[in-house]
Design an enzyme around this catalytic site. Structure first.
Site, short mmCIF file in Angstrom:
data_model
loop_
_atom_site.label_atom_id
_atom_site.label_comp_id
_atom_site.label_asym_id
_atom_site.label_seq_id
_atom_site.Cartn_x
_atom_site.Cartn_y
_atom_site.Cartn_z
N ASP A 189 -6.88 -7.92 4.91
CA ASP A 189 -6.12 -8.78 3.99
C ASP A 189 -5.54 -10.02 4.68
OD1 ASP A 189 -6.73 -7.00 1.99
OD2 ASP A 189 -4.85 -5.88 2.17
N SER A 222 0.84 -1.21 0.00
CA SER A 222 0.00 0.00 0.00
C SER A 222 0.87 1.26 0.00
CB SER A 222 -0.89 0.03 1.25
OG SER A 222 -1.80 -1.02 1.21
N GLY A 268 -5.94 -3.85 -7.77
CA GLY A 268 -7.08 -3.02 -7.41
C GLY A 268 -6.65 -1.67 -6.89
N ARG A 313 -13.90 -6.80 -10.63
CA ARG A 313 -14.03 -6.08 -9.35
C ARG A 313 -14.80 -4.77 -9.53
NH1 ARG A 313 -8.27 -6.44 -6.41
NH2 ARG A 313 -9.47 -5.62 -4.66
O1 SPQ Z 1 -4.65 -3.87 -4.72
P1 SPQ Z 1 -5.61 -4.91 -4.27
O2 SPQ Z 1 -5.60 -6.04 -5.22
O3 SPQ Z 1 -6.99 -4.40 -4.01
O4 SPQ Z 1 -5.00 -5.43 -2.87
C1 SPQ Z 1 -5.54 -5.97 -1.64
C2 SPQ Z 1 -4.58 -7.16 -1.25
O5 SPQ Z 1 -5.03 -8.17 -0.71
O6 SPQ Z 1 -3.39 -6.98 -1.46
C3 SPQ Z 1 -7.00 -6.39 -1.69
F1 SPQ Z 1 -7.28 -7.34 -2.42
O7 SPQ Z 1 -5.34 -5.02 -0.58
C4 SPQ Z 1 -6.07 -3.78 -0.49
C5 SPQ Z 1 -6.84 -3.80 0.81
O8 SPQ Z 1 -7.73 -4.88 0.87
C6 SPQ Z 1 -5.07 -2.65 -0.50
C7 SPQ Z 1 -5.62 -1.38 0.03
C8 SPQ Z 1 -4.88 -0.12 -0.19
O9 SPQ Z 1 -3.68 -0.16 -0.49
O10 SPQ Z 1 -5.51 0.95 -0.03
C9 SPQ Z 1 -6.79 -1.33 0.77
C10 SPQ Z 1 -7.64 -2.51 1.00
O11 SPQ Z 1 -8.70 -2.50 0.07
P2 SPQ Z 1 -10.06 -1.69 0.36
O12 SPQ Z 1 -10.99 -2.15 -0.74
O13 SPQ Z 1 -10.51 -2.13 1.70
O14 SPQ Z 1 -9.79 -0.28 0.27
#
Ligand code: SPQ
Length: 429
Positions: A316, A24, A95, A123
Site C-alpha cells: 500500500d 487492517s 475491499g 474489484r
Molecule cells: O480495503 P482495501 O480497499 O482493499 O485496502 C487497501 C488500502 O490501500 O488501504 C488496498 F487497496 O489495503 C489492503 C492491502 O492492500 C488491506 C489488506 C488487509 O487489511 O488485509 C490487505 C492488502 O490487500 P491484499 O489484496 O493484498 O490482501
C-alpha cells in the site's frame, strides 16, 4: 466531491504526528469482537469510513456496537447470535470489509447480499469466491460471483487445503474466517508472507490456529471469547509523513505509536536503503503487535530496486514510495507489484499519470514502474481516482511543487485517514 487546493510548503516540516489506528487491525477487531462472546473494547480504533462499513454490517446483523469516548465497545453474543440482515449490506469503498466478510457470511445460516461504490464494484472477488465455492459456499453475482453486487446463501462449509495463487492477506483472512466455521481443518499456504494480523488476533480470541513456515491451519470453532484490543498506529498512514519529511528539505518529524509488525515494515527498510535519516526511537509489544516511535530527518536520497518478498510488506506504500523516488538520485525500479492494478484504482497507471502530470520522469511496466530521479515537480490538477492513497500521495507531492495543486476530489481520504489535512497543517511550521 470535495475539491481541495494545496499550496507548496515553502518551509520545512517539523513536529510530532500521532498516527491514527491501523485500518487492517481495526477491521479485524470489529469482526472478531462481533462474533465472540462477551464485551470487546477496541482502543485507538480507526474511526474512518471503511471501518464504519464493517461496524454497520454487524449492527445490521444485530450486534450492539458503540463508540464510547474513542473506545469501540462491541457486545458480542457469539457467532450463532448473528441475525439475517433485512437490507443489502453496503461496503462502500472497502475491499477488506468485502473480502473478509464474504468468508464469514458464506458459513452463516442465512441469506445476505452485498454491494459497494463504483471502485469496489470493479474489484475482482473470484480470488475469494472460487476457494469459498470449493468449500461448499453458495455465492452468485455479476460475472458469476466475481463482481459486486454479490449474494450469499449461507451453507455448511468444509475445510480446505489451499495454496494462495495471489499474494493477498485479504484472501488468506477470508479463508481463515470461513475455516473457523467449516467442518474439519482448513490449511492455507502462501508463497510470500503477507500481513499476519488475522492470525495473531484469531489466536488472541481463542481460535484453534497455528502457523508453521508459510502455512496456517485453523480448526472449526464456533466459540471465540472477547478480548481487549489496542490498535497500533497505521504504518500505511504514517508513510505519507515519512515521505513528506524525506522530500521537504530541512524537515524532521516524529511519528508516535506506529505499528511495526514485520509483515508491514517494508517502507522502513526502503527508506533506510534510500538513505533517509530514519530512527526507531522506542519499540514495545502490545497485545501481540509491535509499536514504536519513529523519527525521520531529511537527507539526500538514492534510487533503489524493490521486488520479490519485499512487495507484500509495503504494497500500500508503493504510490508514496514512487513519489519519494522522484526526489532520489538515479533510477528506482519496482517489480512484482502487479497486485497494484486491482486496488481501489489501477495504482500503477494512476501513480504514473499523476506524477507525470506534475513533471516527474517515470514509466509504467506490467508489474511495477521505473522512476528516474531527481526531477523538480510542478503543480497540477489531479482528477478523481476514488482512491485515498493516490489522493494523499498527490497532496504530499504538492508540498514540493513549484505552484498550486488542485485535488478535484479529496473525499476518498476519509476512507482511511479523515484527519489527514489537520495533521499535515500541524507540522507546517
Ligand atoms: O480495503 P482495501 O480497499 O482493499 O485496502 C487497501 C488500502 O490501500 O488501504 C488496498 F487497496 O489495503 C489492503 C492491502 O492492500 C488491506 C489488506 C488487509 O487489511 O488485509 C490487505 C492488502 O490487500 P491484499 O489484496 O493484498 O490482501
Amino acid at each position: 466531491m470535495k475539491r481541495q487546493t494545496l499550496k507548496p510548503a515553502n518551509r520545512k516540516l517539523t513536529g510530532t504526528i500521532h498516527v491514527p489506528g491501523d485500518k487492517s487491525i481495526s477491521h479485524r477487531a470489529v469482526i472478531l469482537g462481533a462474533i465472540s462472546e462477551g464485551r470487546t473494547e477496541v482502543k485507538h480504533f480507526l474511526n474512518s469510513e471503511d471501518i464504519m462499513r464493517t461496524v454497520k454490517a454487524f449492527q445490521e446483523m444485530g450486534v450492539a456496537i458503540k463508540n464510547s469516548r474513542d473506545v469501540l465497545v462491541i457486545e458480542g453474543k457469539g457467532i450463532e447470535a448473528l441475525e439475517e440482515p433485512l437490507h443489502p449490506l453496503y461496503f462502500g469503498n472497502s475491499g477488506t470489509t468485502t473480502r473478509l466478510m464474504l468468508g464469514l457470511l458464506a458459513g452463516l445460516p442465512f441469506f445476505t447480499s452485498i454491494h459497494g461504490d463504483d471502485s469496489l464494484t470493479k474489484r475482482p472477488m473470484n480470488r475469494v469466491v472460487d476457494p469459498l465455492k470449493k468449500m461448499g459456499a453458495k455465492i452468485d453475482g455479476r460475472d458469476y460471483g466475481n463482481l459486486l453486487p454479490i449474494s450469499i446463501r449461507g451453507s455448511v462449509l468444509k475445510g480446505i487445503d489451499y495454496k494462495l495463487p495471489v499474494k493477498s492477506a485479504q484472501v488468506k483472512s477470508c479463508l481463515l474466517l470461513a475455516g473457523l466455521l467449516a467442518e474439519g481443518t482448513t490449511k492455507i499456504t502462501e508463497d510470500t508472507l503477507t500481513r499476519n494480523h488475522s492470525e495473531k488476533m484469531l489466536k488472541a480470541f481463542g481460535a484453534d490456529i497455528h502457523t508453521e513456515n508459510n502455512t496456517t491451519t485453523i480448526t472449526n470453532k464456533n466459540k471465540l471469547t472477547a478480548s481487549p484490543v489496542f490498535v497500533p498506529g497505521d504504518i500505511s498512514s504514517a508513510a505519507f509523513f515519512l515521505a513528506a519529511a524525506a522530500i521537504v528539505p530541512g524537515s524532521r518529524l516524529v511519528l508516535k505509536n506506529t505499528g511495526l509488525n514485520k509483515t508491514r515494515t517494508g517502507i522502513l527498510d526502503v527508506l533506510d536503503e534510500m538513505g533517509t535519516g530514519l530512527e526507531i526511537l522506542s519499540e514495545e509489544e502490545t497485545g501481540g503487535e509491535w509499536t514504536g516511535d519513529l523519527q525521520i530527518t531529511h537527507t539526500e536520497l538514492q534510487g533503489i530496486t524493490i521486488e520479490g518478498e519485499m512487495i507484500p510488506r509495503l504494497i500500500d506504500e508503493i504510490p508514496i514510495i514512487a513519489l519519494i523516488a522522484t526526489q532520489a538520485e538515479g533510477t528506482t525500479i519496482i517489480r512484482d507489484a502487479e497486485e497494484l492494478r486491482v486496488k481501489e484504482t489501477d495504482r500503477i497507471q494512476a501513480v504514473v499519470d499523476v506524477l507525470t502530470s506534475m513533471g516527474a520522469n517515470l514509466e509504467a511496466t506490467a508489474d511495477g514502474m521505473v522512476i528516474h530521479g531527481k526531477t523538480p515537480l510542478k503543480g497540477g490538477i489531479i482528477p478523481p481516482y476514488n482512491d485515498h492513497r493516490i489522493a494523499m500521495m498527490a497532496a504530499i507531492a504538492s508540498l514540493i511543487a513549484k505552484d498550486e495543486t488542485v485535488l478535484e476530489d479529496a473525499s476518498p481520504i476519509n476512507t482511511s485517514y479523515p484527519d489527514f489535512f489537520r495533521d499535515l497543517n500541524s507540522v507546517m511550521n
